[in-house]
Design a protein around this motif. Structure first.
Motif, PDB file in Angstrom:
ATOM      1  N   GLN A 101       7.811  -7.498   0.918  1.00 23.13           N
ATOM      2  CA  GLN A 101       6.445  -7.311   0.600  1.00 23.13           C
ATOM      3  C   GLN A 101       5.723  -8.124  -0.718  1.00 23.13           C
ATOM      4  O   GLN A 101       4.662  -8.708  -0.457  1.00 23.13           O
ATOM      5  N   THR A 134      -5.616 -10.672  10.245  1.00 28.16           N
ATOM      6  CA  THR A 134      -4.230  -9.786  10.248  1.00 28.16           C
ATOM      7  C   THR A 134      -3.283 -10.497  11.292  1.00 28.16           C
ATOM      8  O   THR A 134      -3.631 -11.271  12.194  1.00 28.16           O
ATOM      9  N   ASN A 163       0.696  -6.992   6.786  1.00 29.54           N
ATOM     10  CA  ASN A 163      -0.698  -6.568   7.139  1.00 29.54           C
ATOM     11  C   ASN A 163      -1.352  -6.088   5.913  1.00 29.54           C
ATOM     12  O   ASN A 163      -2.537  -6.443   5.592  1.00 29.54           O
ATOM     13  N   ASP A 164      -0.698  -5.093   5.503  1.00 29.80           N
ATOM     14  CA  ASP A 164      -1.245  -4.507   4.128  1.00 29.80           C
ATOM     15  C   ASP A 164      -1.621  -5.254   3.025  1.00 29.80           C
ATOM     16  O   ASP A 164      -2.661  -5.552   2.624  1.00 29.80           O
ATOM     17  N   CYS A 165      -0.546  -6.669   3.106  1.00 27.55           N
ATOM     18  CA  CYS A 165      -0.985  -7.460   1.903  1.00 27.55           C
ATOM     19  C   CYS A 165      -2.202  -8.403   2.338  1.00 27.55           C
ATOM     20  O   CYS A 165      -3.021  -8.649   1.325  1.00 27.55           O
ATOM     21  N   THR A 198      -4.935  -7.402   4.090  1.00 31.14           N
ATOM     22  CA  THR A 198      -6.014  -6.610   4.258  1.00 31.14           C
ATOM     23  C   THR A 198      -6.301  -6.318   2.374  1.00 31.14           C
ATOM     24  O   THR A 198      -7.558  -6.316   2.219  1.00 31.14           O
ATOM     25  N   ARG A 199      -5.343  -6.217   1.682  1.00 31.55           N
ATOM     26  CA  ARG A 199      -5.609  -5.955   0.260  1.00 31.55           C
ATOM     27  C   ARG A 199      -6.318  -7.405  -0.180  1.00 31.55           C
ATOM     28  O   ARG A 199      -7.228  -7.137  -1.057  1.00 31.55           O
TER      29      ARG A 199
END
Length: 225
Positions: free
Chosen positions: A108, A133, A155-157, A159-160
């Motif tokens: 990540q 995303t 996807n966390d990366c 959205t951040r």
């Protein structure tokens, strides 16, 4: 001149990234995303495809150098091919859950650094922009739950990056929620492409508020656009 937050009477939307947008090879005689987007945009608007099947995050820099001079909006869907490059970690041995999470955390971090650099380059153009995303795979696939869970770390990366840079976010995981939205486990079908095109048109036409992240993820937002 367009006042921030008010729709434009005309514009030029440019699609950057990979085969999520450059999906002609996977839909046969059905319309691809760029064709569908041109149909969704009102008269006076243009759309250009710079996304290229197979491209990765680092390739967006090359695509940005090809921007038309009259570009008004940028939409990027990239990172899926980068995530595929880490697929072998799913076969790596891990002593316990903590060890497995540490392996995923290292992956990540690597992905986040590349995605943030790409998103900053897009944001630095000063144009209203959106990132997408990475969508899930069809739910009827044998590895659906594993892939969906693994993609969450990427996807966390995404959205951040969108929220930290104040650029908009199109959540393809929620838009392409049916198996018929996929031409194969990776590329969108014409049905999925239609949803993506409507979301892009909605983002472009709703007006831009600098520094504010607008999230487009609800199918009901697409009706009548």
């Amino acid at each position: 001149m367009t006042v921030a937050g008010t729709p434009r009477s005309s514009g030029h939307v440019v699609l950057l990234g990979d085969s999520i947008f450059d999906n002609k090879a996977y839909v046969g005689e059905d319309p691809d995303v760029i064709t569908q987007l041109r149909q969704e945009l009102p008269p006076g608007w243009q759309a250009t495809l710079l996304a290229l099947d197979g491209d990765v995050m680092a390739d967006v820099d090359r695509q940005l150098r090809l921007l038309p001079e009259d570009a008004t909006h940028l939409v990027v869907s990239v990172g899926g091919n980068d995530a595929l490059g880490f697929a072998d970690i799913l076969q790596m041995p891990a002593g316990d859950v903590t060890a497995a999470l540490n392996i995923l955390a290292a992956v990540q971090d690597d992905f986040a650094a590349g995605y943030q650099a790409m998103a900053k380059a897009v944001a630095s153009t000063g144009l209203p922009s959106a990132v997408c995303t990475i969508y899930d795979t069809p739910s009827n696939g044998p590895a659906y739950r594993t892939i969906k869970t693994a993609l969450a770390i990427f996807n966390d990366c995404i959205t951040r990056a969108a929220f930290s840079l104040g650029i908009s976010l199109i959540d393809l995981r929620l838009l392409c929620s049916e198996d018929s939205d996929y031409a194969n486990p990776i590329e969108p079908s014409s049905l999925g492409g239609a949803k993506i095109a409507r979301a892009i048109a909605l983002m472009a036409m709703q007006g831009h508020q600098p520094g504010r992240t607008t999230v487009i993820a609800d199918h009901t937002q697409l009706k009548g656009t």
